[in-house]
Design an enzyme around this catalytic site. Structure first.
Site, PDB file in Angstrom:
ATOM      1  N   ARG A  72       0.837  -1.215   0.000  1.00  0.00           N
ATOM      2  CA  ARG A  72       0.000   0.000   0.000  1.00  0.00           C
ATOM      3  C   ARG A  72       0.870   1.262   0.000  1.00  0.00           C
ATOM      4  NH1 ARG A  72      -2.036   1.843   4.496  1.00  0.00           N
ATOM      5  NH2 ARG A  72      -2.530  -0.197   5.382  1.00  0.00           N
ATOM      6  N   TYR A 125     -16.775  14.435 -17.600  1.00  0.00           N
ATOM      7  CA  TYR A 125     -17.117  13.053 -17.296  1.00  0.00           C
ATOM      8  C   TYR A 125     -18.211  13.031 -16.225  1.00  0.00           C
ATOM      9  CZ  TYR A 125     -16.618   8.255 -15.758  1.00  0.00           C
ATOM     10  OH  TYR A 125     -16.873   6.959 -15.417  1.00  0.00           O
ATOM     11  N   ASP A 201      -7.986  16.893 -16.422  1.00  0.00           N
ATOM     12  CA  ASP A 201      -8.270  15.520 -16.840  1.00  0.00           C
ATOM     13  C   ASP A 201      -7.935  15.442 -18.329  1.00  0.00           C
ATOM     14  OD1 ASP A 201      -9.385  13.152 -17.783  1.00  0.00           O
ATOM     15  OD2 ASP A 201     -11.187  13.279 -16.527  1.00  0.00           O
ATOM     16  N   LYS A 226      -8.352   3.932 -20.012  1.00  0.00           N
ATOM     17  CA  LYS A 226      -8.686   4.267 -21.390  1.00  0.00           C
ATOM     18  C   LYS A 226      -7.441   4.131 -22.267  1.00  0.00           C
ATOM     19  CE  LYS A 226     -12.579   5.089 -19.330  1.00  0.00           C
ATOM     20  NZ  LYS A 226     -12.970   6.394 -18.858  1.00  0.00           N
TER      21      LYS A 226
HETATM   22  C1  PLP Z   1     -13.467   6.935 -17.668  1.00  0.00           C
HETATM   23  C2  PLP Z   1     -13.162   8.321 -17.303  1.00  0.00           C
HETATM   24  C3  PLP Z   1     -12.982   8.696 -15.960  1.00  0.00           C
HETATM   25  C4  PLP Z   1     -13.138   7.716 -14.830  1.00  0.00           C
HETATM   26  O1  PLP Z   1     -12.130   6.755 -14.869  1.00  0.00           O
HETATM   27  P1  PLP Z   1     -12.301   5.233 -14.317  1.00  0.00           P
HETATM   28  O2  PLP Z   1     -10.994   4.625 -14.666  1.00  0.00           O
HETATM   29  O3  PLP Z   1     -13.489   4.648 -15.013  1.00  0.00           O
HETATM   30  O4  PLP Z   1     -12.536   5.359 -12.852  1.00  0.00           O
HETATM   31  C5  PLP Z   1     -12.656  10.025 -15.714  1.00  0.00           C
HETATM   32  N1  PLP Z   1     -12.513  10.925 -16.700  1.00  0.00           N
HETATM   33  C6  PLP Z   1     -12.695  10.588 -17.991  1.00  0.00           C
HETATM   34  C7  PLP Z   1     -12.532  11.630 -19.053  1.00  0.00           C
HETATM   35  C8  PLP Z   1     -13.021   9.279 -18.334  1.00  0.00           C
HETATM   36  O5  PLP Z   1     -13.213   8.957 -19.621  1.00  0.00           O
END
Ligand code: PLP
Length: 406
Positions: A72, A125, A201, A226
């Site tokens: 952790r 998101y 993000d 992603k």
């Molecule tokens: C999928 C996504 C998230 C969340 O991510 P997870 O890995 O599903 O928790 C946040 N921001 C964007 C732009 C995303 O496409």
């Protein structure tokens, strides 16, 4: 008794005279292809090792044998992936998390306190938007959601940032699911003048096309689920910091203590995925640009893709993205919701599924997923463009649109 090993195991080293010994001389795609560079000094392995152990032994003097103690706090599988991502983003350091949401929420939880003001985009998101509303209400943090799509929304974004009051400005660009572009440099300037932190993000942009830290961002967040992993088989998140400051130290403490760490095997898979990031994403974006141009010729849809000159954010995207505009787009059906769902039903190469950034193309009717109170239009289909041949994707799309239009 075997001799106690009390030195930290040497980290992966470049071969003598290898250009990998100076990563600043190399293109990010080269660093990615080499998983950050270097070979294992003990085995000569080209591939970084995977270490599943959760716990790490001490010698008789009770000193840790290696750098790790308990997983952790840190696992030896993390640093190669974290170092590579930090290099690709031009940041000082990166940390992996159990998911993109774990990484994003860590920022707000570690850095925002009661009475703070947070500026975030309305178009983002949806999972984070919903969480932010609840989080703000529960913790007495004022979360202001702003229409900040460039160019029209840049002023509103800058005006929403209050000197001495705003703690954090959060952006997503291009933003789900309309692919609004937000002006990162303008936001960085306003945030810093107000004493606030800017976090971006950059999931859809990827470090291949956008490096927010170079534009002034303090933190970059990825849903590594992603594009970074790219194969729809790992749930992961990441933060990258511009500098090793107090905010980053707080995030370190928080990840260690709250424990939203990535599994070691997932970290290993993620590094493997990142080795092909540039080849994948460049090809996916080229296919997306081709499909967007072809779709734009049709009269039955409106295409939302920042690479098209017709997209309102195109000029800002062209300034802050390099080499492409990503592989996410949406189409809005002029005939409305039923037509959108009928087209979705007829697609065969595109799989009907949530998520994005994998090698296979996906289609999603976001309105159905996000629910009635979402700002996402109900005539919108979101497309994540994969690595299939562009002609197969085009035949699938055009065939479904033609069949529904008849
Ligand atoms: C999928 C996504 C998230 C969340 O991510 P997870 O890995 O599903 O928790 C946040 N921001 C964007 C732009 C995303 O496409």
């Amino acid at each position: 008794m075997p001799p106690a090993i009390d030195a930290a195991p040497p980290r992966r080293v470049p071969c003598d005279n290898s250009p990998m010994s100076d990563p600043h001389r190399l293109a990010p795609s080269t660093l990615a292809a080499h998983a950050g560079g270097g070979i294992d000094p003990i085995t000569g392995a080209i591939v970084p090792a995977f270490q599943p152990s959760t716990t790490y032994a001490r010698n008789p003097d009770y000193a840790l044998i290696g750098p790790a103690d308990y997983t952790r706090d840190g696992n030896p599988t993390y640093p190669p992936a974290e170092r590579l991502l930090a290099q690709l983003e031009g940041g000082a350091e990166a940390m992996l998390y159990a998911s993109g949401m774990a990484a994003a929420t860590a920022v707000f939880r570690a850095l925002c306190r009661r009475g703070d003001h947070v500026v975030a985009p309305l178009a983002q998101y949806w999972g984070l938007r919903n969480w932010l509303r609840r989080f703000g209400a529960e913790h007495g943090i004022e979360v202001e959601l702003v229409e900040c799509a460039a160019p029209a929304g840049t002023d509103a974004l800058v005006k929403a940032i209050r000197p001495g009051k705003t703690r954090l400005v959060w952006l997503e660009t291009p933003a789900n699911p309309t692919w609004d572009v937000v002006d990162i440099a303008a936001a960085a300037h306003a945030a810093h003048a107000a004493g606030a932190i800017l976090a971006v993000d950059s999931t859809a942009a990827t470090p291949v096309f956008s490096r927010p830290i170079e534009l002034g961002a303090d933190l970059v967040m990825h849903s590594a689920t992603k594009y970074l992993n790219g194969h729809s088989d790992v749930l992961a998140g990441a933060l990258v910091t511009a500098k090793l400051d107090d905010a980053w130290a707080a995030l370190h403490v928080q990840r260690r203590s709250e424990g939203a760490v990535l599994g070691a095997f997932e970290a290993w898979l993620l590094l493997r995925g990142m080795r092909t990031l540039y080849a994948r994403v460049e090809r996916q974006a080229a296919t997306a640009a081709d499909l967007a141009a072809r779709l734009e010729q049709r009269r039955d849809v409106r295409v939302l893709y920042p690479g098209l000159a017709s997209h309102p954010g195109h000029a800002v995207a062209a300034r802050q993205m390099h080499g492409g505009f990503g592989a996410m787009m949406s189409v809005r059906l002029n005939a409305g919701r039923a037509a959108a769902l009928a087209v979705c039903a007829r697609l065969g190469v595109f799989a009907r599924a949530t998520s994005l950034g994998g090698v296979e193309s996906l289609v999603e009717h976001r309105h159905s997923v996000e629910g009635a109170d979402t700002p996402t239009p109900d005539d919108l289909l979101r497309l994540s463009i994969g690595l299939e041949h562009p002609d197969d994707l085009w035949r699938d799309l055009a065939g479904a649109l033609d069949a529904v239009g008849r």
